[in-house]
Design a protein around this motif. Structure first.
Motif, short mmCIF file in Angstrom:
data_model
loop_
_atom_site.label_atom_id
_atom_site.label_comp_id
_atom_site.label_asym_id
_atom_site.label_seq_id
_atom_site.Cartn_x
_atom_site.Cartn_y
_atom_site.Cartn_z
N TYR A 202 65.28 12.66 -73.55
CA TYR A 202 66.33 12.05 -72.70
C TYR A 202 67.67 11.79 -73.50
O TYR A 202 68.63 12.12 -73.11
N CYS A 203 67.38 11.29 -74.63
CA CYS A 203 68.83 11.01 -75.57
C CYS A 203 69.36 12.21 -75.84
O CYS A 203 70.73 12.34 -75.87
N ALA A 204 68.66 13.41 -76.26
CA ALA A 204 69.11 14.69 -76.69
C ALA A 204 69.94 15.26 -75.35
O ALA A 204 71.14 15.78 -75.59
N ALA A 205 69.49 15.18 -74.21
CA ALA A 205 70.29 15.72 -73.30
C ALA A 205 71.47 14.93 -72.87
O ALA A 205 72.43 15.54 -72.67
N LEU A 206 71.41 13.52 -73.03
CA LEU A 206 72.48 12.96 -72.99
C LEU A 206 73.84 13.29 -73.95
O LEU A 206 74.86 13.46 -73.59
N GLU A 207 73.22 12.98 -75.14
CA GLU A 207 74.17 13.20 -76.17
C GLU A 207 74.88 14.85 -76.29
O GLU A 207 75.98 14.91 -76.45
N GLU A 208 74.20 15.75 -76.00
CA GLU A 208 74.44 17.09 -75.99
C GLU A 208 75.65 17.07 -74.90
O GLU A 208 76.41 18.15 -74.63
N ASN A 209 75.71 16.21 -73.72
CA ASN A 209 76.94 16.55 -72.69
C ASN A 209 77.49 15.39 -72.99
O ASN A 209 78.32 14.86 -72.12
N GLY A 210 77.56 14.83 -74.30
CA GLY A 210 78.92 13.94 -74.52
C GLY A 210 78.76 12.51 -73.88
O GLY A 210 79.46 11.73 -73.63
N ILE A 211 77.46 12.19 -73.42
CA ILE A 211 77.20 10.86 -72.89
C ILE A 211 76.39 10.14 -73.96
O ILE A 211 75.29 10.46 -74.58
N SER A 212 76.98 9.05 -74.04
CA SER A 212 76.01 8.16 -74.95
C SER A 212 75.12 7.44 -74.36
O SER A 212 75.06 6.96 -73.38
N VAL A 213 74.03 7.03 -75.35
CA VAL A 213 72.93 6.36 -74.68
C VAL A 213 73.00 4.99 -74.45
O VAL A 213 73.52 4.20 -75.50
N ASP A 214 72.99 4.30 -73.39
CA ASP A 214 73.20 2.85 -73.26
C ASP A 214 72.01 2.32 -73.21
O ASP A 214 70.97 2.36 -72.08
N PRO A 215 71.72 1.32 -74.09
CA PRO A 215 70.54 0.74 -74.14
C PRO A 215 70.25 -0.17 -73.01
O PRO A 215 68.95 -0.32 -72.57
N ALA A 216 71.16 -0.53 -72.36
CA ALA A 216 71.08 -1.47 -71.04
C ALA A 216 70.48 -0.62 -69.67
O ALA A 216 69.79 -1.09 -68.95
N LEU A 217 70.38 0.63 -70.28
CA LEU A 217 69.86 1.64 -68.99
C LEU A 217 68.46 1.96 -69.45
O LEU A 217 67.74 2.83 -68.68
N VAL A 218 67.86 1.90 -70.48
CA VAL A 218 66.76 2.40 -71.03
C VAL A 218 65.51 0.90 -70.60
O VAL A 218 65.81 0.04 -71.34
N VAL A 219 64.58 1.23 -69.89
CA VAL A 219 63.59 0.29 -69.73
C VAL A 219 62.33 0.45 -70.17
O VAL A 219 61.67 1.67 -70.14
N GLN A 220 61.80 -0.29 -70.89
CA GLN A 220 60.35 -0.16 -71.61
C GLN A 220 59.33 -0.91 -70.71
O GLN A 220 59.47 -2.52 -70.86
N THR A 221 58.81 -0.39 -69.97
CA THR A 221 57.99 -1.17 -68.93
C THR A 221 56.50 -1.72 -69.58
O THR A 221 55.85 -2.61 -68.85
N GLY A 222 56.32 -1.20 -70.68
CA GLY A 222 54.89 -2.05 -71.44
C GLY A 222 53.69 -1.43 -70.92
O GLY A 222 52.67 -1.91 -71.04
N GLY A 223 53.88 -0.46 -70.10
CA GLY A 223 52.64 0.21 -69.33
C GLY A 223 53.05 1.51 -68.51
O GLY A 223 53.99 1.78 -68.29
N PHE A 224 51.96 2.15 -67.80
CA PHE A 224 51.88 3.37 -67.20
C PHE A 224 51.55 3.02 -65.81
O PHE A 224 51.22 3.97 -65.02
N GLU A 225 51.23 1.81 -65.41
CA GLU A 225 50.85 1.50 -64.13
C GLU A 225 52.07 1.52 -62.99
O GLU A 225 52.95 1.46 -63.62
#
Lengths: 336, 336
Positions: A202-225
């Motif tokens: 995800y990060c690589a795709a963003l950065e390669e397109n000149g988009i910086s990764v915004d931590p506010a948009l990355v959600v760690q859900t704590g599970g796969f349910e």
DNA sequence: CTGAAAGCGCTAACAC
DNA sequence: GTGTTAGCGCTTTCAG
């Protein structure tokens, strides 16, 4: 009813019966027929335990399943079961709880049941040679890899999509559709496992397109349910973050995330496009149809068994297959 | 590494080691400790085959799964596996193809593996005493019954919802919401199986409310796959039939049917309400949430194993449990 | 409390 | 081709 009874009834020795039962060539056609008839007539079925004991091995493959909430695994399991059957082997199955260690469980199972090989359906990505030395039979990592471990490639097999690349492609697709504010949902980004690899993609795709990764948009859900996907999306929306698309680590979580979007009055894909990895059949029946990178589950399952059998029967070296995931376009992504 | 090695290392007899391994009380605490230490140190694991051979039985339960496309079964299987484990038994699993006969497969498995009991997860509803005499161990029919067969109640166990009643309640609910033109989707209405029972429940609910069954509204899909539900609904719509609600035999098919409705430009529930039987967790994440009669899957699975173990260990008679399905109201049904 | 010995049912040499 | 025999590793009498 034992082999002895059949032998007596046919007036032959027990080894002759054994030969017939094992399709040995050195039996006269006449005797073979007679024995087979007696077997049939008496409904005789050989005792597996006795057979395994004397050969000091079984014809069984152990399958250890991790992450059972996963519909993707349920489907693969059926294929794996059928394939093992096709090779004339038995399957010994164990569902693991999250706190069980698959390697230890596999090692015990192997000895108890005198297994010929092990198939791990999901597992940790960080095995070390030391811990794997517990395992004395060939094994294959099905749908995961050893990306964070130190195993020698020749010592084991794996069949899995390239998680990094697949995530990269999914996110690139969103970008090519004009999205730049792309949210992402993972179990945890540093789990040294599937989420971490996909997060990196995800990060690589963003950065390669000149988009910086915004931590506010990355959600760690704590599970796969599904709940995790639902709550994760809800939380993100409530945070007031702005985004036009979401990349979700799995179909099930994506389905739940779409639900959260709608529950919050947002339309998919108009207000938020959604893409995921898995490509379940189920996801073709959601509204809108989920756009996803499809993991070729049947292929992964079949190849895993094939490779394992090759190691078991021919002592082949480890093989590492990376079947290609492909994009299945649905209605959950629109141009921006 | 065998029991002999442990015995030698500890300077005791092999029967003493055996006693320790089997938690027999008649071993001195001192010796027990020494043996356990040696077992641990050597990573010794008893050979299951030898054990089963001499006892001429295993501690294993056979599980035969029919109808594997079913997400409901995947979930139950995990619970069944965990429960069997909890009782200290092994699970021997077989997935059946549609053309396999579960009774024959069970009988063979029983003898090969010297199983103690059999659990059929789905199966035919019409067993006869003659065919079941092939089976020499206790067995339980999990999530189905013998409604069309001639088995004596005491000879087997079953745990399942009441299909007739559950369908009756589902359709009654639609009627109470003002619906009178209610379509219905089944595998086949005369399959002497689950669909037939639920079809009868559907008819009973209609007739009791003075609504005659309109054959034009009854769709026989020929299968339980999502495609079957989708195509069935599409066909019905194209037939020009008029209806305001649909009763679907399973959640998965209902999800697909809802998709077909939307694809045809119809809204759920405004143009067509939908109710189903199963109540999967997944169905709480569809839009709208599916209204369904919930089968208590975990309870069915747990009780099935409990009853089977009771028959196996205590020789108990057959028991027949009919856990109650309950209505879970979602957004897929509205008043008319 | 503990050990010796007899199999459980089958396969795989080894003779005939 | 076919029968005899020696175990495979373990549990379970049966003596001590």
């Amino acid at each position: 009813m034992t082999i002895k009874d059949i032998a007596r009834e046919c007036g032959v020795g027990i080894s002759t019966v054994s030969r017939v039962l094992n399709n040995r060539p050195d039996v006269s056609e006449e005797v073979r027929k007679k024995v087979l008839a007696a077997v049939e007539a008496n409904g005789y079925i050989p005792n597996n335990s006795a057979r395994d004991l004397v050969r000091s091995r079984s014809d069984a493959i152990g399958v250890l399943v991790r992450g059972t909430g996963n519909l993707f695994f349920s489907d693969m399991l059926k294929t794996i079961s059928a394939e093992i059957d096709r090779y004339g082997y038995d399957m010994v199955l164990r569902f693991l709880r999250t706190d069980d260690d698959e390697v230890k469980a596999g090692a015990i199972l192997e000895r108890e049941k005198k297994l010929r090989g092990l198939l791990f359906l999901g597992g940790r990505f960080n095995y070390t040679p030391a811990e794997m030395s517990l395992i004395g039979v060939p094994y294959v990592c099905c749908s995961y890899t050893n990306s964070f471990g130190t195993l020698r490639e020749s010592d084991f097999s794996s069949v899995s999509i390239d998680d990094f690349k697949t995530a990269y492609e999914a996110v690139s697709f969103l970008i090519s559709a004009g999205h730049r504010r792309i949210a992402a949902f993972f179990d945890a980004c540093n789990d040294h496992s599937i989420s971490e690899l996909r997060y990196d993609g995800y990060c690589a795709a963003l950065e390669e397109n000149g988009i910086s990764v915004d931590p506010a948009l990355v959600v760690q859900t704590g599970g796969f349910e599904m709940e995790d996907g639902y709550n994760g999306m809800k939380k993100l929306i409530e945070s007031g973050a702005e985004f036009t698309a979401a990349f979700v680590v799995s179909d099930m979580m994506a389905i739940a995330a779409m639900k959260a979007l709608r529950d919050c009055g947002k339309r998919v894909p108009e207000d938020c496009s959604v893409i995921a990895i898995d490509g379940l059949k189920l996801s073709e029946f959601t509204s809108p149809t989920l756009t996803a990178m499809v993991q070729p589950g049947a292929e992964i399952a079949q190849e895993s068994v094939r490779i394992l059998m090759d190691m078991v029967e021919n002592g082949s070296e480890g093989v590492h297959l990376r079947p290609q995931a492909y994009l299945r376009t649905g209605g959950s992504v629109c141009r921006r």
